[in-house]
Design a protein around this motif. Structure first.
Motif, mmCIF file in Angstrom:
data_model
loop_
_atom_site.group_PDB
_atom_site.id
_atom_site.type_symbol
_atom_site.label_atom_id
_atom_site.label_comp_id
_atom_site.label_asym_id
_atom_site.label_seq_id
_atom_site.Cartn_x
_atom_site.Cartn_y
_atom_site.Cartn_z
ATOM 1 N N GLN A 1 0.817 -1.208 0.000
ATOM 2 C CA GLN A 1 0.000 0.000 0.000
ATOM 3 C C GLN A 1 0.854 1.263 0.000
ATOM 4 O O GLN A 1 1.879 1.308 0.674
ATOM 5 C CB GLN A 1 -0.859 0.036 1.266
ATOM 6 C CG GLN A 1 -1.902 -1.049 1.346
ATOM 7 C CD GLN A 1 -2.587 -1.049 2.693
ATOM 8 O OE1 GLN A 1 -1.995 -0.637 3.682
ATOM 9 N NE2 GLN A 1 -3.814 -1.513 2.731
ATOM 10 N N HIS B 1 -1.349 -2.245 13.729
ATOM 11 C CA HIS B 1 -0.683 -1.505 12.657
ATOM 12 C C HIS B 1 -1.732 -0.878 11.729
ATOM 13 O O HIS B 1 -2.690 -1.539 11.338
ATOM 14 C CB HIS B 1 0.207 -2.489 11.893
ATOM 15 C CG HIS B 1 1.202 -1.842 10.985
ATOM 16 N ND1 HIS B 1 0.839 -1.154 9.854
ATOM 17 C CD2 HIS B 1 2.550 -1.762 11.062
ATOM 18 C CE1 HIS B 1 1.929 -0.697 9.250
ATOM 19 N NE2 HIS B 1 2.983 -1.055 9.976
ATOM 20 N N ALA B 2 -1.527 0.380 11.405
ATOM 21 C CA ALA B 2 -2.488 1.092 10.562
ATOM 22 C C ALA B 2 -2.593 0.480 9.173
ATOM 23 O O ALA B 2 -3.625 0.606 8.516
ATOM 24 C CB ALA B 2 -2.078 2.560 10.441
ATOM 25 N N GLY B 3 -1.512 -0.178 8.732
ATOM 26 C CA GLY B 3 -1.508 -0.698 7.376
ATOM 27 C C GLY B 3 -1.722 -2.192 7.261
ATOM 28 O O GLY B 3 -2.433 -2.650 6.373
ATOM 29 N N THR B 4 -1.109 -2.944 8.163
ATOM 30 C CA THR B 4 -1.099 -4.397 7.975
ATOM 31 C C THR B 4 -2.334 -5.096 8.531
ATOM 32 O O THR B 4 -2.514 -6.285 8.312
ATOM 33 C CB THR B 4 0.127 -5.026 8.670
ATOM 34 O OG1 THR B 4 0.081 -4.716 10.064
ATOM 35 C CG2 THR B 4 1.423 -4.494 8.084
ATOM 36 N N THR B 5 -3.150 -4.355 9.261
ATOM 37 C CA THR B 5 -4.281 -4.997 9.923
ATOM 38 C C THR B 5 -5.487 -5.088 8.986
ATOM 39 O O THR B 5 -5.953 -4.062 8.480
ATOM 40 C CB THR B 5 -4.658 -4.199 11.188
ATOM 41 O OG1 THR B 5 -3.471 -4.001 11.951
ATOM 42 C CG2 THR B 5 -5.683 -4.949 12.024
ATOM 43 N N SER C 1 0.401 -6.139 1.313
ATOM 44 C CA SER C 1 1.154 -5.682 2.480
ATOM 45 C C SER C 1 0.728 -4.274 2.871
ATOM 46 O O SER C 1 0.714 -3.366 2.038
ATOM 47 C CB SER C 1 2.656 -5.698 2.199
ATOM 48 O OG SER C 1 3.328 -5.112 3.301
ATOM 49 N N GLY C 2 0.397 -4.110 4.136
ATOM 50 C CA GLY C 2 0.029 -2.792 4.623
ATOM 51 C C GLY C 2 1.233 -2.015 5.118
ATOM 52 O O GLY C 2 1.177 -0.792 5.269
ATOM 53 N N ALA C 3 2.323 -2.707 5.375
ATOM 54 C CA ALA C 3 3.538 -2.042 5.862
ATOM 55 C C ALA C 3 4.523 -1.864 4.717
ATOM 56 O O ALA C 3 4.455 -2.564 3.715
ATOM 57 C CB ALA C 3 4.169 -2.878 6.970
#
Lengths: 429, 429
Positions: free
Chosen positions: A215, B230-234, A358-360
């Protein structure tokens, strides 16, 4: 699982134990922040293991560390595999280390089996992925992708008051047996194993995630200004309440952004009201916004919409709003050819897999700018990461290593003996 | 305006100047916090003025200060008028002082005009209305209404480390010429002039507000607990975001409470998220709520509804909510007979007036528990108070004094020569 694609799982687990002792914390985690003496010890250990096996070791001016197993054609761009060795201050044993050591296990397995490759295969440990001692993160991989060290590095100071420039120089000097090479060079492809840092693989009992993309992320600082006034004595017509404006805007955004697009992420992690008295309407309400999306266009639209919604509610409440962007990282989509390679590799290795986003950020995001890249996720318990309790089941670690080995074999096979295969020309912009 | 109801406006303005010099700040305000040496100087000045005029001076164990002008029947409960002399640390010249000095001006005007009253008339300066050096506020009037000093006073320490008990004793000792009297005694009625501390009178150009009541106030601490992630990975299905729950609940409350009932007040003045990282879903979102209403039943309903709305949104988002009440002050409604007195008095004095609700607490709220009470508001510039820039136009101060004089005359007339009139039996619970 065919024997030829099997790594030495026990050796991988022992290596994970061995590296986890460097910076081990009382709670079973790791504190091995970038460019510290402990980070240098981990780099030294990898170098010693590599030299003992007859591999050559290099480092570049960004202190990225490379372990090279030669191919038949030394002039071909290497196939690069790896991750990072630095950790969060209260980090886990697997974040970064698993990817680096799984890659090194693949190198040793290739050596064990006497497999000759056309192009060289290199393991990389990128410098400062975490970004917690020296911000920002992914320093090594982003400098590698850019082919230059940013000028900004000259003045970066760590959380403990050290200068990046000096710590970088000391780290390079601490490893004289690693030959220096220039920053950035052609890479055939890049593969990275990493823990998911989220719960989805574990919950579904799937050992391998094939990461389709990362992302993009935008950080905003939001400041809504109204007028401080007494909570009781102020008539309704005189209330200009920035907290009301912000609550209404955030509720609208929470209620629409993610319900309408499950690939979007909208998070508010910090908030302050000032003057901050229980019986006063605040003058100013501030918050941060973390907005993510895998598609650049949709992330732009989301950020635009956030601004519009905030403005509308601010105006309705007689307030004004200011937005400041503090971080902007474009999304990455890994090349479809690389995803095909991973799908085939999972099948060959007999490992169940699913596509995952992947959000990270990861180093692969930056490397993908200059070479076709892909990532392999393995489950971590309860999705927990950046935490000393981070844990990866031994079977999952071995699955990650086996999957990487299989993917390397698949990639090498597709590239063919000429060292120029289907992946050429796929490098994304 | 009939001559018999006219006070000496210039004298009132001079008195305001004189008292504003005690604790004067560089920015034109006043710092004369309760039970300080400066507060004692203000008490001494009032005592000296009173004794020079032949009035008697008393204090009670709560350091409330009384200036008494005798009536024909010394055994009748006195008519009490006044306010307070203490200020905020960066306070204005008028908050409290205007009401006390307007009352003293009324006493002098009665003397000037040789008006004999059936019952005594007393000016009171209540101890520590502001509550900023020693919390809570309205100490003197609440102890007077309760007829006892709360046990809690024994251990109260000021913001500057002084003990309330010692400062109270030193303040009483500093004024030996004021005879001690017991705490609490029958009062015929109580009238208080005060600045509005809000903008409505000034905006409408009306010099007199007849205060119908004082809003009740409840303070809540709200804690919504979700799960940090996590703001992104969740993944969306794993988000348990207390900030989303709180935003939605607050937006619903802001969008309904005051629009549906213009007498209600709902304010969020403090908010914190933890752990408070830009890229993390918070584990905990806390805020305060200040809820006010003039009707006890409706305030109770409002607080109940706040809890229900919070609980519903918490549950929808997989979170839990805890509420803690930190302050609960019941509303006061001034007796209708007293409001009639003020309406007649405004007419007699030729002063335009409007009914107004007080959003802030005042000593009158407590005195109203034991004697029929009422309050008169005058405009202050831009509604500004608790601020060194607080300002009241000379005409407004004089209007407040004239109105009070008129109201005193009206009250005395209604009570008749027997000292027992229409207001008897009206004391609220």
């Amino acid at each position: 699982m065919s024997t030829s694609h099997t790594i030495n799982g026990n050796r991988l687990l022992l290596r994970l134990e061995e590296f986890a002792r460097i910076g081990a914390t009382a709670k079973g985690g790791v504190n091995r922040q970038a460019l510290t003496e402990l980070d240098r010890r981990a780099r030294r250990l990898l170098t010693e293991l590599a030299r003992a096996r007859g591999f050559s070791v290099f480092q570049d001016p960004a202190a990225n560390l490379f372990v090279r197993r030669e191919g038949r054609d030394a002039d071909l761009p290497p196939l690069l595999i790896g991750s990072h060795l630095d950790s969060q201050p209260t980090g886990g044993r697997f974040d970064g280390a698993l990817g680096t050591l799984a890659a090194y296990e693949v190198l040793e397995s290739l050596e064990d089996k006497g497999i000759e490759t056309e192009c060289p295969v290199e393991v990389v440990a990128w410098m400062n992925e975490e970004g917690c001692r020296f911000a920002p993160g992914c320093m090594g991989s982003s400098a590698f992708a850019a082919g230059a060290i940013p000028q900004s590095w000259a003045t970066i100071i760590s959380t403990d008051g050290s200068s990046l420039k000096e710590e970088l120089a000391a780290t390079l000097e601490a490893l004289p047996e690693a030959a220096m090479r220039p920053l950035g060079f052609p890479v055939a492809a890049y593969l990275e194993v990493h823990i998911e840092q989220g719960p989805s693989l574990e919950k579904e009992g799937i050992p391998i995630g094939i990461v389709t993309g990362i992302q993009g992320t935008r950080w905003l600082e939001v400041k809504v200004t109204g007028q401080a006034a007494h909570a009781g004595t102020t008539g309704l017509e005189y209330r200009r309440d920035p907290m009301r404006a912000l609550s209404e805007a955030l509720a609208e955004l929470f209620g629409t952004v993610m319900p309408q697009d499950e690939r979007a992420r909208f998070t508010v992690g910090q908030m302050t009201l000032s003057p901050g008295a229980v019986n006063a309407i605040p003058e100013i309400a501030c918050c941060t916004v973390d907005a993510r999306h895998v598609e650049t266009g949709l992330l732009d639209s989301l950020v635009k919409r956030i601004g519009e919604v905030l403005k509308r509610h601010a105006e309705t409440n007689g307030c004004t709003v200011e937005l400041r962007e503090t971080f902007n990282m474009a999304p990455a989509t890994f090349p479809s050819g690389m995803l095909d390679v991973l799908s085939s590799a999972a099948e060959t290795a007999g490992l169940q897999s699913k596509k995952i986003l992947s959000g990270a950020f990861h180093d692969a995001l930056f490397v993908n700018r200059v070479a076709p890249s892909a990532m392999i996720f393995v489950p971590c318990r309860d999705g927990l990461s950046h935490n000393e309790a981070e844990f990866v089941e031994p079977d999952w670690s071995i699955a990650g290593g086996s999957m990487l080995f299989s993917a390397v074999m698949e990639l090498l096979a597709r590239r063919g003996s000429a060292g120029s295969g289907a992946l050429e020309g796929e490098t994304p912009k």
